[in-house]
Design a protein around this motif. Sequence first.
Motif, PDB file in Angstrom:
ATOM      1  N   LEU A  82       0.837  -1.181   0.000  1.00 41.86           N
ATOM      2  CA  LEU A  82       0.000   0.000   0.000  1.00 41.86           C
ATOM      3  C   LEU A  82       0.878   1.239   0.000  1.00 41.86           C
ATOM      4  N   LEU A  83       0.659   2.100  -0.991  1.00 44.24           N
ATOM      5  CA  LEU A  83       1.332   3.386  -1.071  1.00 44.24           C
ATOM      6  C   LEU A  83       0.255   4.454  -0.946  1.00 44.24           C
ATOM      7  N   THR A  84       0.424   5.403  -0.039  1.00 41.98           N
ATOM      8  CA  THR A  84      -0.607   6.417   0.135  1.00 41.98           C
ATOM      9  C   THR A  84      -0.029   7.813  -0.034  1.00 41.98           C
ATOM     10  N   LEU A  85      -0.806   8.655  -0.704  1.00 45.71           N
ATOM     11  CA  LEU A  85      -0.527  10.091  -0.780  1.00 45.71           C
ATOM     12  C   LEU A  85      -1.542  10.749   0.132  1.00 45.71           C
ATOM     13  N   THR A  86      -1.072  11.320   1.235  1.00 47.46           N
ATOM     14  CA  THR A  86      -1.961  11.876   2.233  1.00 47.46           C
ATOM     15  C   THR A  86      -1.764  13.379   2.359  1.00 47.46           C
ATOM     16  N   GLY A  87      -2.637  14.020   3.141  1.00 46.71           N
ATOM     17  CA  GLY A  87      -2.524  15.454   3.364  1.00 46.71           C
ATOM     18  C   GLY A  87      -3.885  16.117   3.399  1.00 46.71           C
ATOM     19  N   SER A  88      -3.905  17.376   3.793  1.00 50.22           N
ATOM     20  CA  SER A  88      -5.134  18.140   3.833  1.00 50.22           C
ATOM     21  C   SER A  88      -5.613  18.461   2.420  1.00 50.22           C
ATOM     22  N   SER A  89      -6.803  19.007   2.303  1.00 52.28           N
ATOM     23  CA  SER A  89      -7.405  19.275   0.999  1.00 52.28           C
ATOM     24  C   SER A  89      -6.610  20.282   0.174  1.00 52.28           C
ATOM     25  N   CYS A  90      -6.695  20.125  -1.137  1.00 51.32           N
ATOM     26  CA  CYS A  90      -6.132  21.051  -2.119  1.00 51.32           C
ATOM     27  C   CYS A  90      -4.607  21.110  -2.120  1.00 51.32           C
ATOM     28  N   SER A  91      -3.963  19.998  -1.792  1.00 52.73           N
ATOM     29  CA  SER A  91      -2.503  19.947  -1.921  1.00 52.73           C
ATOM     30  C   SER A  91      -2.092  19.370  -3.269  1.00 52.73           C
ATOM     31  N   GLY A  92      -3.023  18.711  -3.962  1.00 48.69           N
ATOM     32  CA  GLY A  92      -2.724  18.152  -5.281  1.00 48.69           C
ATOM     33  C   GLY A  92      -2.594  16.648  -5.319  1.00 48.69           C
ATOM     34  N   LYS A  93      -3.048  15.962  -4.295  1.00 50.08           N
ATOM     35  CA  LYS A  93      -2.861  14.516  -4.182  1.00 50.08           C
ATOM     36  C   LYS A  93      -3.440  13.741  -5.371  1.00 50.08           C
ATOM     37  N   SER A  94      -4.709  13.981  -5.658  1.00 49.92           N
ATOM     38  CA  SER A  94      -5.373  13.220  -6.725  1.00 49.92           C
ATOM     39  C   SER A  94      -4.780  13.532  -8.090  1.00 49.92           C
ATOM     40  N   THR A  95      -4.488  14.795  -8.326  1.00 55.04           N
ATOM     41  CA  THR A  95      -3.875  15.179  -9.605  1.00 55.04           C
ATOM     42  C   THR A  95      -2.579  14.429  -9.823  1.00 55.04           C
ATOM     43  N   LEU A  96      -1.752  14.369  -8.799  1.00 52.47           N
ATOM     44  CA  LEU A  96      -0.460  13.692  -8.921  1.00 52.47           C
ATOM     45  C   LEU A  96      -0.631  12.188  -9.087  1.00 52.47           C
ATOM     46  N   ALA A  97      -1.515  11.598  -8.304  1.00 58.81           N
ATOM     47  CA  ALA A  97      -1.691  10.144  -8.363  1.00 58.81           C
ATOM     48  C   ALA A  97      -2.183   9.695  -9.730  1.00 58.81           C
ATOM     49  N   PHE A  98      -3.204  10.352 -10.248  1.00 62.91           N
ATOM     50  CA  PHE A  98      -3.764   9.903 -11.523  1.00 62.91           C
ATOM     51  C   PHE A  98      -2.884  10.311 -12.706  1.00 62.91           C
ATOM     52  N   SER A  99      -2.028  11.316 -12.508  1.00 64.42           N
ATOM     53  CA  SER A  99      -1.082  11.692 -13.557  1.00 64.42           C
ATOM     54  C   SER A  99       0.040  10.673 -13.690  1.00 64.42           C
ATOM     55  N   VAL A 100       0.384  10.039 -12.581  1.00 62.10           N
ATOM     56  CA  VAL A 100       1.488   9.078 -12.597  1.00 62.10           C
ATOM     57  C   VAL A 100       1.014   7.664 -12.923  1.00 62.10           C
ATOM     58  N   ALA A 101      -0.289   7.458 -12.931  1.00 63.48           N
ATOM     59  CA  ALA A 101      -0.850   6.106 -13.072  1.00 63.48           C
ATOM     60  C   ALA A 101      -0.351   5.386 -14.322  1.00 63.48           C
ATOM     61  N   ASP A 102      -0.329   6.073 -15.455  1.00 58.33           N
ATOM     62  CA  ASP A 102       0.038   5.424 -16.719  1.00 58.33           C
ATOM     63  C   ASP A 102       1.531   5.124 -16.825  1.00 58.33           C
ATOM     64  N   ARG A 103       2.315   5.644 -15.904  1.00 61.42           N
ATOM     65  CA  ARG A 103       3.761   5.425 -15.946  1.00 61.42           C
ATOM     66  C   ARG A 103       4.185   4.154 -15.212  1.00 61.42           C
ATOM     67  N   LEU A 104       3.267   3.577 -14.462  1.00 63.70           N
ATOM     68  CA  LEU A 104       3.622   2.484 -13.566  1.00 63.70           C
ATOM     69  C   LEU A 104       2.905   1.198 -13.947  1.00 63.70           C
ATOM     70  N   ARG A 105       3.619   0.109 -13.852  1.00 63.86           N
ATOM     71  CA  ARG A 105       3.022  -1.192 -14.123  1.00 63.86           C
ATOM     72  C   ARG A 105       2.588  -1.847 -12.814  1.00 63.86           C
ATOM     73  N   ARG A 106       1.458  -2.537 -12.886  1.00 64.36           N
ATOM     74  CA  ARG A 106       0.924  -3.292 -11.760  1.00 64.36           C
ATOM     75  C   ARG A 106       0.718  -2.415 -10.526  1.00 64.36           C
ATOM     76  N   VAL A 107       0.159  -1.237 -10.773  1.00 67.22           N
ATOM     77  CA  VAL A 107      -0.235  -0.325  -9.706  1.00 67.22           C
ATOM     78  C   VAL A 107      -1.659   0.146  -9.981  1.00 67.22           C
ATOM     79  N   ALA A 108      -2.556  -0.051  -9.015  1.00 66.90           N
ATOM     80  CA  ALA A 108      -3.931   0.438  -9.116  1.00 66.90           C
ATOM     81  C   ALA A 108      -4.017   1.759  -8.357  1.00 66.90           C
ATOM     82  N   VAL A 109      -4.662   2.750  -8.955  1.00 66.53           N
ATOM     83  CA  VAL A 109      -4.778   4.071  -8.341  1.00 66.53           C
ATOM     84  C   VAL A 109      -6.236   4.343  -7.974  1.00 66.53           C
ATOM     85  N   HIS A 110      -6.455   4.740  -6.729  1.00 71.21           N
ATOM     86  CA  HIS A 110      -7.812   5.053  -6.266  1.00 71.21           C
ATOM     87  C   HIS A 110      -7.793   6.271  -5.358  1.00 71.21           C
ATOM     88  N   ASP A 111      -8.932   6.956  -5.315  1.00 65.10           N
ATOM     89  CA  ASP A 111      -9.124   8.065  -4.390  1.00 65.10           C
ATOM     90  C   ASP A 111     -10.006   7.594  -3.231  1.00 65.10           C
TER      91      ASP A 111
END
Length: 214
Positions: free
Chosen positions: A2-31
């Motif tokens: 489990l890899l988590t991007l945490t933090g308070s609102s509006c830091s950019g977590k979801s933008t970063l996670a879903f932007s990196v999704a296509d670069r990684l193999r065998r990684v599922a990305v969820h909010d």
Amino acid sequence: MLLTLTGSSCSGKSTLAFSVADRLRRVAVHDFDEVGVPERADRRWRNRMTELWVRRALEYQGRGIDLLLTGQSPLGEVLAVPSATLLDGIAVCLIDVADEVRRDRLARRDPGRWEAHAVDAFLGWAAWHRGHAHDPRHRPDVIMGDSWPEMAWHRWAGWAVDDPRWRTHLLDTTDQPVARSVDEVEQWITEQRDAHRSGQIPLIRGWTEKRHDS
């Protein structure tokens, strides 16, 4: 793991996670919030949903897939949910941003929605995240008070600041192009997965049994 991007609102977590999704193999990305957020979501709800996502990570783990999850659950909460000890590995990254930038993003994202006291609460939660990421002894009452009874806070409540298992990577996105932040998230994920494969990640399965100095 489990890899988590945490933090308070509006830091950019979801933008970063879903932007990196296509670069990684065998990684599922969820909010975290994709399961739905009730009107009166409280600490106990977040605890229970963190457990739900850890169980989802275990399902992915059984298929040889890592879960990259964005949300607001800090390291201490992740470690305390009932099923956390079944994960092969855990790694947490705090996505942070300067207060004035967070304030501006909140205003742009939800015009007129938040009163001043609510914005201050977001900023206070962000400040607490920073302290918690550095030191497990930093105001644990913020997450322990009135929590879900199933939470196992004792797993880390006695840890000191120098315990190698207490490790949250910090990524500050203030004044940084999104593309660079995405690159840094990708690098962090790659490093954590490599460390996991070599058995060097601090929060490898069995982390509750003893301190692993590194």
